[in-house]
Each structure stands twice: as structure tokens, then as C-alpha cells.
Design an enzyme around this catalytic site. Structure first.
Site, PDB file in Angstrom:
ATOM      1  CG  ASP A  33      75.816  70.378  22.249  1.00 31.63           C
ATOM      2  OD1 ASP A  33      76.667  69.547  21.851  1.00 31.63           O
ATOM      3  OD2 ASP A  33      74.702  70.530  21.711  1.00 31.63           O
ATOM      4  NE  ARG A  92      77.286  42.002  33.584  1.00 29.58           N
ATOM      5  CZ  ARG A  92      78.217  42.412  34.449  1.00 29.58           C
ATOM      6  NH1 ARG A  92      78.626  41.598  35.399  1.00 29.58           N
ATOM      7  NH2 ARG A  92      78.722  43.617  34.352  1.00 29.58           N
ATOM      8  CD  GLN A  93      70.983  47.269  34.378  1.00 27.76           C
ATOM      9  OE1 GLN A  93      69.874  47.785  34.498  1.00 27.76           O
ATOM     10  NE2 GLN A  93      72.095  47.985  34.308  1.00 27.76           N
ATOM     11  CG  HIS A 125      74.826  36.904  32.139  1.00 28.47           C
ATOM     12  ND1 HIS A 125      75.879  36.165  32.647  1.00 28.47           N
ATOM     13  CD2 HIS A 125      73.855  36.869  33.083  1.00 28.47           C
ATOM     14  CE1 HIS A 125      75.553  35.713  33.845  1.00 28.47           C
ATOM     15  NE2 HIS A 125      74.338  36.124  34.124  1.00 28.47           N
ATOM     16  CE  LYS A 187      78.551  34.700  40.633  1.00 25.75           C
ATOM     17  NZ  LYS A 187      79.102  35.436  39.505  1.00 25.75           N
ATOM     18  NE  ARG A 189      77.024  39.377  41.054  1.00 29.15           N
ATOM     19  CZ  ARG A 189      78.287  39.821  41.072  1.00 29.15           C
ATOM     20  NH1 ARG A 189      78.655  40.742  41.952  1.00 29.15           N
ATOM     21  NH2 ARG A 189      79.172  39.348  40.232  1.00 29.15           N
ATOM     22  CG  ASP A 213      82.317  33.949  34.825  1.00 29.71           C
ATOM     23  OD1 ASP A 213      81.284  33.542  34.263  1.00 29.71           O
ATOM     24  OD2 ASP A 213      82.309  34.499  35.940  1.00 29.71           O
TER      25      ASP A 213
HETATM   26  C1  R5P Z   1      77.509  36.405  36.517  1.00 29.25           C
HETATM   27  O1  R5P Z   1      76.845  35.391  36.756  1.00 29.25           O
HETATM   28  C2  R5P Z   1      78.564  36.426  35.472  1.00 29.25           C
HETATM   29  O2  R5P Z   1      78.690  35.188  34.833  1.00 29.25           O
HETATM   30  C3  R5P Z   1      79.920  36.827  36.024  1.00 29.25           C
HETATM   31  O3  R5P Z   1      80.375  35.829  36.922  1.00 29.25           O
HETATM   32  C4  R5P Z   1      79.864  38.120  36.767  1.00 29.25           C
HETATM   33  O4  R5P Z   1      79.059  39.040  36.110  1.00 29.25           O
HETATM   34  C5  R5P Z   1      81.248  38.693  36.946  1.00 29.25           C
HETATM   35  O5  R5P Z   1      81.161  39.900  37.632  1.00 29.25           O
HETATM   36  P1  R5P Z   1      82.279  40.342  38.649  1.00 29.25           P
HETATM   37  O6  R5P Z   1      83.596  40.277  37.946  1.00 29.25           O
HETATM   38  O7  R5P Z   1      81.900  41.748  39.017  1.00 29.25           O
HETATM   39  O8  R5P Z   1      82.221  39.437  39.836  1.00 29.25           O
END
Ligand code: R5P
Length: 286
Positions: A33, A92-93, A125, A187, A189, A213
Site C-alpha cells: 500500500d 527554511r519554513q 538556516h 540578495k 528573493r 552559502d
Molecule cells: C537563503 O537565504 C539561503 O541561504 C540560500 O541562499 C538559498 O536557500 C539557496 O536557494 P537557491 O539555491 O534555490 O537559490
């Protein structure tokens, strides 16, 4: 006794060697299942009473496996169950970003907590996610390990983070490398796969640059940073991160952008996982 989720077998083996602890045999099965069954049949014979469950929660299945392995350890009667999340999925959420949204990091932390006496997680994060667990939880910092695979001959290097939030990772990598400048871009987003980057006045022309990062997910952040570095005539560009998620076409995207190499650790097992965080985790467990 180290018990590994299916996505963390390499790290679990490294950790077992570091700590000189046995590595449990784990079976990962699926019922008709679709339900999963992760089990550790030999653990009851272990001559130790501490179970260390190592599982990066890189998928919903990996989350389920972790809960089952924690429970199996309790069933066996382990006096202490330590849960190591080399990569904590959903971290990250960490906020309800829109009305009606859950705080997913808190939801998963609450699900994991009853099965653990202690939680360790590598470079979440935001360290504040540790506060979502209902048992003691500690962030571990593996950023210094990112210097390990870098060539020794970097020319007047700049360790650059693609946003201010990752500056401490760039600084730790530079400190471990032993020389170089540290800088960051700004940055914004725009969406899950799009970012806009504002260059600082970082002097990169003719210099080798290491972009650092916490995670490379879609690679949008890194590829935007690499494009800016190319415009600014940087010499070689290396990208490195703690968690090489490298989802979808991220690896190809960065290769096309002309990066010299892509490095990450084994918190997520990928071809780029050149560095093990086992020594960092082992130190916390000794
Ligand atoms: C966000 O602030 C994190 O530090 C990363 O820069 C981010 O999550 C990277 O995600 P992606 O590769 O999708 O740009």
C-alpha cells in the site's frame, strides 16, 4: 550504536568510524500500500545503551524513516536516543510567511521531539529553529570544513557570501583556509527560483573567488552571484556550501555558469559531497 536513515548512510558510516561505535544494520522496506518500514533488526543485541539516529530529512519518506528508527530505538530500550539531523528538512519554513501558512519547521520539530532525548543539527538556516524542539537541540557549525577541498594555490582569494546572512559561513571558511578577504552581495528573493542580486563594491577583478552559502537548493542564488562575478572579471570561481541539495538542474546550471568546482558536505549525499561533517558531529557526541 549508530542507526542510519537511508539518505545518510555515508555520513553514518564515517561517524561510526570516528566514534568507534557499531553501525546498525538497517532494512528499508515498503508495503504494497506504499507505507514504509525502516527497521534495525540487530539493535537489541547492541552492547551500548545510546542510540544515535542519523537521518537527513531530505524528503517526506526520510522524515517517516526517522520517526520509525527513533521508535525502534525506544522499543529496544536505548537509555538515550540522540537524533542527528545532518540536514533538517523544512527548516527554511521557519515562519508563517502568509496568513494561513503553517510554521513547518516547528511542525516537524514537534513531530521529532518525542522520539529524541537530544537533537543535533548541522548549520540550520536559522539557529532559532532549534527552539522549536521540545528537547535540548543544538546547532553544529561545519562551515570551517568548507575550506578542505579548496586548492592551496588560490590567487588573492575573496570568500564571498551571496547575502549578508551567510557572511559568518564565508568568514569561517576564510579563517579555516588561512588567508583571503571576506565580502558579501545583497540578495532579494523574487520567487522560489528567482533572485535579484545587488553587487557590493567587492574588488574581485583578477582574483579567485569562493562563493559560500549554507545551502544550494535550486542554484538560483549561486548562479546569479557567479554571473555578477563574471561581469566583474573575477578569475576562477568556486562555489561551496554546507548542504548541497542541488535540486532539479542546479548542478548543470552552475556548471554552465562556468564555475571551477562545486563543493559541499555529506549532510546531503550528492556527487559534490566532498567533505564529511562526521568530525564535527563526533565532537558533539564525545
Ligand atoms: C537563503 O537565504 C539561503 O541561504 C540560500 O541562499 C538559498 O536557500 C539557496 O536557494 P537557491 O539555491 O534555490 O537559490
Amino acid at each position: 550504536m549508530i542507526i542510519s536513515g537511508s539518505a545518510s548512510q555515508v555520513l553514518a558510516a564515517e561517524l561510526a568510524a570516528e566514534l568507534d561505535e557499531p553501525l546498525a544494520s538497517v532494512e528499508y522496506d515498503r508495503f504494497p500500500d506504499g507505507e514504509l518500514l525502516a527497521s534495525a533488526p540487530g539493535v537489541a543485541e547492541a552492547e551500548t545503551d545510546r542510540a544515535i539516529v542519523v537521518a537527513s530529512t531530505v524528503s517526506s519518506d526520510a522524515h517517516l524513516e526517522l520517526l520509525q528508527l527513533q521508535d525502534a530505538a525506544r522499543e529496544w530500550g536505548a537509555a538515550e536516543v540522540v537524533t542527528v539531523l545532518p540536514y533538517m528538512g523544512y527548516a527554511r519554513q521557519d515562519d508563517a510567511f502568509e496568513s494561513g501558512h503553517p510554521v513547518s519547521a516547528r511542525a516537524v520539530a514537534r513531530a521529532i521531539s518525542p522520539g529524541a532525548d537530544r537533537v543535533l543539527t548541522v548549520n540550520p538556516h536559522e539557529e532559532s529553529v532549534c527552539g522549536f524542539f521540545e528537547v535540548p537541540a543544538e546547532p553544529l557549525d561545519a562551515a570551517g570544513r568548507l575550506a578542505d577541498p579548496l586548492p592551496a594555490d588560490l590567487d588573492d582569494p575573496v570568500f564571498l557570501s551571496p547575502d549578508e546572512g551567510a557572511l559568518d559561513i564565508a568568514t569561517a571558511a576564510r579563517d579555516a583556509y588561512g588567508r583571503g578577504a571576506v565580502d558579501y552581495f545583497e540578495k532579494t528573493r523574487l520567487s522560489g527560483t528567482e533572485v535579484e542580486m545587488t553587487p557590493s563594491d567587492a574588488a574581485v577583478s583578477g582574483r579567485d573567488v569562493v562563493v559560500t552559502d549554507d545551502i544550494i537548493a535550486t542554484g538560483s542564488t549561486m548562479s546569479e552571484a557567479v554571473a555578477l562575478l563574471r561581469e566583474r572579471a573575477a578569475a576562477r570561481v568556486f562555489v561551496t556550501c554546507v548542504h548541497p541539495m542541488l535540486a532539479a538542474d542546479a548542478y548543470a546550471k552552475l556548471s554552465r555558469a562556468g564555475v571551477e568546482a562545486i563543493y559541499g558536505t555529506d549532510t546531503i549525499e550528492r556527487p559534490a559531497s566532498e567533505v564529511s561533517v562526521a568530525p564535527v558531529v563526533a565532537d558533539a557526541l564525545r
